[in-house]
Design an enzyme around this catalytic site. Structure first.
Site, PDB file in Angstrom:
ATOM      1  N   LYS A 171     -26.711  20.411 -19.722  1.00  0.00           N
ATOM      2  CA  LYS A 171     -26.501  19.043 -19.112  1.00  0.00           C
ATOM      3  C   LYS A 171     -25.102  18.529 -19.790  1.00  0.00           C
ATOM      4  O   LYS A 171     -24.843  17.503 -19.355  1.00  0.00           O
ATOM      5  CB  LYS A 171     -27.675  18.181 -19.236  1.00  0.00           C
ATOM      6  CG  LYS A 171     -28.775  18.580 -18.495  1.00  0.00           C
ATOM      7  CD  LYS A 171     -30.233  17.803 -18.676  1.00  0.00           C
ATOM      8  CE  LYS A 171     -30.865  18.044 -20.068  1.00  0.00           C
ATOM      9  NZ  LYS A 171     -32.028  18.792 -20.041  1.00  0.00           N
ATOM     10  N   GLY A 172     -24.776  18.948 -20.978  1.00  0.00           N
ATOM     11  CA  GLY A 172     -24.011  18.490 -21.584  1.00  0.00           C
ATOM     12  C   GLY A 172     -22.569  18.002 -20.979  1.00  0.00           C
ATOM     13  O   GLY A 172     -22.064  16.978 -21.263  1.00  0.00           O
TER      14      GLY A 172
ATOM     15  N   LYS B  11     -15.253  21.826 -32.314  1.00  0.00           N
ATOM     16  CA  LYS B  11     -15.831  21.420 -33.418  1.00  0.00           C
ATOM     17  C   LYS B  11     -14.587  22.251 -34.598  1.00  0.00           C
ATOM     18  O   LYS B  11     -14.389  23.494 -34.477  1.00  0.00           O
ATOM     19  CB  LYS B  11     -17.027  21.875 -33.952  1.00  0.00           C
ATOM     20  CG  LYS B  11     -18.077  20.667 -33.490  1.00  0.00           C
ATOM     21  CD  LYS B  11     -19.164  20.711 -34.380  1.00  0.00           C
ATOM     22  CE  LYS B  11     -19.998  19.728 -33.449  1.00  0.00           C
ATOM     23  NZ  LYS B  11     -21.392  20.162 -33.646  1.00  0.00           N
TER      24      LYS B  11
ATOM     25  N   ASP C  36     -19.185  20.543 -22.690  1.00  0.00           N
ATOM     26  CA  ASP C  36     -19.003  19.288 -23.611  1.00  0.00           C
ATOM     27  C   ASP C  36     -18.413  19.634 -25.005  1.00  0.00           C
ATOM     28  O   ASP C  36     -17.463  19.110 -25.557  1.00  0.00           O
ATOM     29  CB  ASP C  36     -20.541  18.581 -23.862  1.00  0.00           C
ATOM     30  CG  ASP C  36     -21.629  19.587 -24.479  1.00  0.00           C
ATOM     31  OD1 ASP C  36     -21.352  20.590 -24.603  1.00  0.00           O
ATOM     32  OD2 ASP C  36     -22.638  18.975 -24.848  1.00  0.00           O
TER      33      ASP C  36
ATOM     34  N   ASP D 140     -18.718  24.658 -30.082  1.00  0.00           N
ATOM     35  CA  ASP D 140     -19.237  24.563 -31.474  1.00  0.00           C
ATOM     36  C   ASP D 140     -19.027  26.094 -32.228  1.00  0.00           C
ATOM     37  O   ASP D 140     -17.966  26.346 -32.635  1.00  0.00           O
ATOM     38  CB  ASP D 140     -20.583  24.174 -31.423  1.00  0.00           C
ATOM     39  CG  ASP D 140     -21.061  23.839 -32.963  1.00  0.00           C
ATOM     40  OD1 ASP D 140     -20.412  24.302 -33.938  1.00  0.00           O
ATOM     41  OD2 ASP D 140     -22.422  23.969 -33.274  1.00  0.00           O
TER      42      ASP D 140
ATOM     43  N   ARG E 192     -27.020  10.433 -24.555  1.00  0.00           N
ATOM     44  CA  ARG E 192     -25.988  11.225 -23.586  1.00  0.00           C
ATOM     45  C   ARG E 192     -25.144  10.055 -22.755  1.00  0.00           C
ATOM     46  O   ARG E 192     -24.110  10.091 -22.571  1.00  0.00           O
ATOM     47  CB  ARG E 192     -26.671  11.986 -22.492  1.00  0.00           C
ATOM     48  CG  ARG E 192     -27.285  13.418 -22.965  1.00  0.00           C
ATOM     49  CD  ARG E 192     -27.648  14.348 -21.943  1.00  0.00           C
ATOM     50  NE  ARG E 192     -28.532  15.250 -22.054  1.00  0.00           N
ATOM     51  CZ  ARG E 192     -28.206  16.469 -22.675  1.00  0.00           C
ATOM     52  NH1 ARG E 192     -27.042  16.747 -22.911  1.00  0.00           N
ATOM     53  NH2 ARG E 192     -29.248  17.345 -22.842  1.00  0.00           N
TER      54      ARG E 192
HETATM   55  P1  IMP Z   1     -21.913  26.847 -29.375  1.00  0.00           P
HETATM   56  O1  IMP Z   1     -22.844  27.956 -28.447  1.00  0.00           O
HETATM   57  O2  IMP Z   1     -22.284  27.145 -30.656  1.00  0.00           O
HETATM   58  O3  IMP Z   1     -20.596  26.738 -29.188  1.00  0.00           O
HETATM   59  O4  IMP Z   1     -22.714  25.526 -28.794  1.00  0.00           O
HETATM   60  C1  IMP Z   1     -22.278  24.676 -27.708  1.00  0.00           C
HETATM   61  C2  IMP Z   1     -23.666  23.903 -27.309  1.00  0.00           C
HETATM   62  O5  IMP Z   1     -24.379  23.502 -28.121  1.00  0.00           O
HETATM   63  C3  IMP Z   1     -22.915  22.996 -26.378  1.00  0.00           C
HETATM   64  O6  IMP Z   1     -23.105  23.395 -25.204  1.00  0.00           O
HETATM   65  C4  IMP Z   1     -23.836  21.848 -26.711  1.00  0.00           C
HETATM   66  O7  IMP Z   1     -24.985  21.705 -25.797  1.00  0.00           O
HETATM   67  C5  IMP Z   1     -24.614  22.108 -27.906  1.00  0.00           C
HETATM   68  N1  IMP Z   1     -23.815  21.413 -29.242  1.00  0.00           N
HETATM   69  C6  IMP Z   1     -23.066  21.862 -30.204  1.00  0.00           C
HETATM   70  N2  IMP Z   1     -22.739  21.021 -31.032  1.00  0.00           N
HETATM   71  C7  IMP Z   1     -23.305  19.884 -30.649  1.00  0.00           C
HETATM   72  C8  IMP Z   1     -23.235  18.406 -31.106  1.00  0.00           C
HETATM   73  O8  IMP Z   1     -22.465  18.222 -32.085  1.00  0.00           O
HETATM   74  N3  IMP Z   1     -23.550  17.742 -30.378  1.00  0.00           N
HETATM   75  C9  IMP Z   1     -24.564  17.891 -29.045  1.00  0.00           C
HETATM   76  N4  IMP Z   1     -24.558  19.138 -28.520  1.00  0.00           N
HETATM   77  C10 IMP Z   1     -23.986  20.114 -29.310  1.00  0.00           C
HETATM   78 MG    MG Z   2     -24.234  22.129 -23.799  1.00  0.00          MG
END
Ligand code: IMP
Ligand code: MG
Length: 201
Positions: A49-50, A145, A113, A116, A187
């Site tokens: 949903k982000g 990030k 969104d 990370d 959100r």
């Molecule tokens: P990744 O797979 O580690 O890149 O994580 C990405 C997903 O984790 C994103 O789609 C977000 O939904 C969630 N996420 C990562 N960091 C944050 C944050 O600081 N706040 C909220 N959601 C986050």
């Molecule tokens: Mg997400």
């Protein structure tokens, strides 16, 4: 009220509404520059949903820039209910069904969104190319990030997989608002705030 913190579990506002609006307008122009109008509207898929708020604001910014879009959505969850744990790296990305017209042969703009560690966007990109038969996938993230101590595995993933369009770079903290949550809270904030992580453990 608009740019005022109303919850003591949040530390500070990192991006306010005006900064967000003007950056999203600029991102729309970056996307427009790379876009070939003869290939039809941009098929924009948001990772729910982000991405929901970023996706709708970016779509309207693209409209202002004269670029037509079509919407699709995919649900993927990575950090189940809350934040990632300390030192946590490898994780499974759960991809649920996609809503929208058939992406087969289409040029997709995948939006999320936040990038990370990169697992979500990499997994969903692969899914569109390998399972759903998309012709191409470009990626746009509202936030990226700046990771503090990435594991070698995450470093490798981040090197091999980069988003094509990035709104803002943010510090390696948990951020909320503008679609981003902690356990479904925050959100709807119009700005991006840094959370006091200790209040949520
Ligand atoms: P990744 O797979 O580690 O890149 O994580 C990405 C997903 O984790 C994103 O789609 C977000 O939904 C969630 N996420 C990562 N960091 C944050 C944050 O600081 N706040 C909220 N959601 C986050
Ligand atoms: Mg997400």
């Amino acid at each position: 009220m608009a740019n005022v913190l109303t919850d003591s579990r949040l530390e500070s506002i990192w991006l306010d509404e005006d900064e967000i609006r003007s950056r999203i307008d600029a991102m729309a122009l970056e996307i427009k520059k790379d876009y070939d109008p003869s290939s039809g509207p941009i098929y924009m898929i948001g990772i729910l949903k982000g991405a929901c708020i970023f996706q709708t604001d970016l779509a309207r910014a693209l409209w202002r820039a004269g670029v037509a879009v079509r919407f699709g959505f995919i649900t993927a969850s990575t950090y189940q209910d809350g934040m990632k744990g300390e030192g946590e790296v490898e994780r499974k990305v759960k991809i649920k069904s996609m809503t929208g017209s058939d992406p087969k042969g289409k040029n997709i703009l995948l939006v999320d969104d936040v990038l990370d560690q990169g697992f979500t966007l990499a997994a969903v990109t692969k899914y569109f190319l390998n399972e759903l038969g998309a012709n191409s996938v470009k990626t746009g993230v509202f936030l990226k990030k700046e990771l503090q101590n990435p594991s070698p595995e995450v470093l490798e993933l981040r090197k091999s997989f980069q988003a094509d369009y990035v709104g803002f770079t943010v510090p390696d903290r948990w951020v909320v608002g503008y679609g981003l949550d902690i356990a479904e809270e925050f959100r709807e904030l119009p700005y991006v705030a840094i959370a006091r992580e200790e209040c949520f453990r």
